[in-house]
Scaffold this motif. Structure first.
Motif, mmCIF file in Angstrom:
data_model
loop_
_atom_site.group_PDB
_atom_site.id
_atom_site.type_symbol
_atom_site.label_atom_id
_atom_site.label_comp_id
_atom_site.label_asym_id
_atom_site.label_seq_id
_atom_site.Cartn_x
_atom_site.Cartn_y
_atom_site.Cartn_z
ATOM 1 N N GLY A 26 -157.927 43.092 -41.176
ATOM 2 C CA GLY A 26 -159.280 43.532 -41.489
ATOM 3 C C GLY A 26 -159.391 45.028 -41.571
ATOM 4 O O GLY A 26 -158.384 45.739 -41.612
ATOM 5 N N LEU A 27 -160.637 45.503 -41.583
ATOM 6 C CA LEU A 27 -160.940 46.929 -41.655
ATOM 7 C C LEU A 27 -161.347 47.417 -40.273
ATOM 8 O O LEU A 27 -162.193 46.786 -39.617
ATOM 9 C CB LEU A 27 -162.065 47.169 -42.653
ATOM 10 N N VAL A 28 -160.766 48.514 -39.854
ATOM 11 C CA VAL A 28 -161.074 49.066 -38.539
ATOM 12 C C VAL A 28 -161.075 50.582 -38.629
ATOM 13 O O VAL A 28 -160.363 51.171 -39.455
ATOM 14 C CB VAL A 28 -160.063 48.561 -37.484
ATOM 15 N N SER A 59 -158.931 48.767 -32.554
ATOM 16 C CA SER A 59 -157.913 47.765 -32.241
ATOM 17 C C SER A 59 -158.070 46.540 -33.124
ATOM 18 O O SER A 59 -159.173 46.216 -33.566
ATOM 19 C CB SER A 59 -158.029 47.336 -30.772
ATOM 20 N N LEU A 60 -156.952 45.884 -33.351
ATOM 21 C CA LEU A 60 -156.919 44.588 -34.033
ATOM 22 C C LEU A 60 -155.825 43.749 -33.400
ATOM 23 O O LEU A 60 -154.862 44.284 -32.845
ATOM 24 C CB LEU A 60 -156.613 44.737 -35.523
ATOM 25 N N ARG A 61 -155.988 42.430 -33.522
ATOM 26 C CA ARG A 61 -154.968 41.503 -33.020
ATOM 27 C C ARG A 61 -154.602 40.556 -34.153
ATOM 28 O O ARG A 61 -155.460 39.842 -34.665
ATOM 29 C CB ARG A 61 -155.502 40.735 -31.825
ATOM 30 N N PRO A 93 -154.792 55.861 -39.637
ATOM 31 C CA PRO A 93 -154.797 55.590 -41.085
ATOM 32 C C PRO A 93 -153.418 55.241 -41.631
ATOM 33 O O PRO A 93 -153.306 54.406 -42.547
ATOM 34 C CB PRO A 93 -155.322 56.899 -41.677
ATOM 35 N N GLU A 94 -152.375 55.818 -41.053
ATOM 36 C CA GLU A 94 -151.019 55.531 -41.538
ATOM 37 C C GLU A 94 -150.545 54.130 -41.163
ATOM 38 O O GLU A 94 -149.480 53.692 -41.605
ATOM 39 C CB GLU A 94 -150.018 56.568 -41.015
ATOM 40 N N ASP A 95 -151.310 53.413 -40.357
ATOM 41 C CA ASP A 95 -150.994 52.011 -40.066
ATOM 42 C C ASP A 95 -151.502 51.073 -41.154
ATOM 43 O O ASP A 95 -151.221 49.866 -41.115
ATOM 44 C CB ASP A 95 -151.598 51.590 -38.725
ATOM 45 N N THR A 96 -152.249 51.604 -42.097
ATOM 46 C CA THR A 96 -152.769 50.783 -43.182
ATOM 47 C C THR A 96 -151.625 50.190 -43.994
ATOM 48 O O THR A 96 -150.747 50.920 -44.469
ATOM 49 C CB THR A 96 -153.667 51.623 -44.105
ATOM 50 N N VAL A 145 -154.307 45.081 -43.309
ATOM 51 C CA VAL A 145 -154.899 45.902 -42.250
ATOM 52 C C VAL A 145 -155.239 47.255 -42.858
ATOM 53 O O VAL A 145 -154.364 47.923 -43.413
ATOM 54 C CB VAL A 145 -153.932 46.078 -41.064
ATOM 55 N N THR A 146 -156.498 47.629 -42.773
ATOM 56 C CA THR A 146 -156.954 48.904 -43.313
ATOM 57 C C THR A 146 -157.609 49.707 -42.202
ATOM 58 O O THR A 146 -158.548 49.223 -41.550
ATOM 59 C CB THR A 146 -157.950 48.695 -44.460
ATOM 60 N N VAL A 147 -157.094 50.909 -41.987
ATOM 61 C CA VAL A 147 -157.638 51.799 -40.960
ATOM 62 C C VAL A 147 -158.289 52.978 -41.669
ATOM 63 O O VAL A 147 -157.619 53.804 -42.279
ATOM 64 C CB VAL A 147 -156.542 52.285 -40.000
ATOM 65 N N SER A 148 -159.600 53.017 -41.601
ATOM 66 C CA SER A 148 -160.335 54.039 -42.342
ATOM 67 C C SER A 148 -161.701 54.246 -41.727
ATOM 68 O O SER A 148 -162.318 53.307 -41.208
ATOM 69 C CB SER A 148 -160.484 53.614 -43.808
ATOM 70 N N SER A 149 -162.176 55.479 -41.812
ATOM 71 C CA SER A 149 -163.525 55.766 -41.337
ATOM 72 C C SER A 149 -164.522 55.671 -42.482
ATOM 73 O O SER A 149 -165.720 55.864 -42.282
ATOM 74 C CB SER A 149 -163.575 57.150 -40.694
#
Length: 117
Positions: free
Chosen positions: A10-12, A17-19, A90-93, A113-117
């Protein structure tokens, strides 16, 4: 035939955190190695974390970039693994893939998995 199914992407926001969850079904035995890989746009797929299991010991290995932030959890009897991801950056996207049985084994379809503000 072993089927591998992931869920939980998902987007976080950064720092969140995500599981992720993964079940490998249809093997009839405990799969020695299960793990998570990821592939970001324009990059090669890389190992994130893996858990290998014998009757005596379980061992976990992590990519340097996720040590201290990600934890792989394994339930041997169900051939199930989880990836608890904390302090996401963000680099975990990437698309995260579950693997059962090593590189030549079985793969899931991936979860974004998207890590963004």
């Amino acid at each position: 035939q072993v089927q591998v199914v992931e869920s939980g992407g998902g987007l976080v926001q950064p720092g969140g955190s995500l599981r992720l969850s993964c079940v490998a079904s249809g093997s009839g035995f405990i799969i020695y190695e299960m793990g998570w890989h990821r592939q970001a746009p324009g990059k090669q797929r890389e190992l994130v974390a893996k858990a290998t299991s014998t009757r005596v010991i379980n061992s976990m290995d992590y990519a340097d970039s996720v040590k201290g932030r990600f934890t792989i959890i394994r339930h041997n009897a169900e051939n199930t693994i989880y990836l608890q991801m904390n302090d996401l950056r963000p680099e975990d996207t990437a698309v995260y893939y579950c693997n059962a049985g090593g590189e030549d084994g079985f793969w899931g379809q991936g979860t974004q998995v998207t890590v963004s503000s």
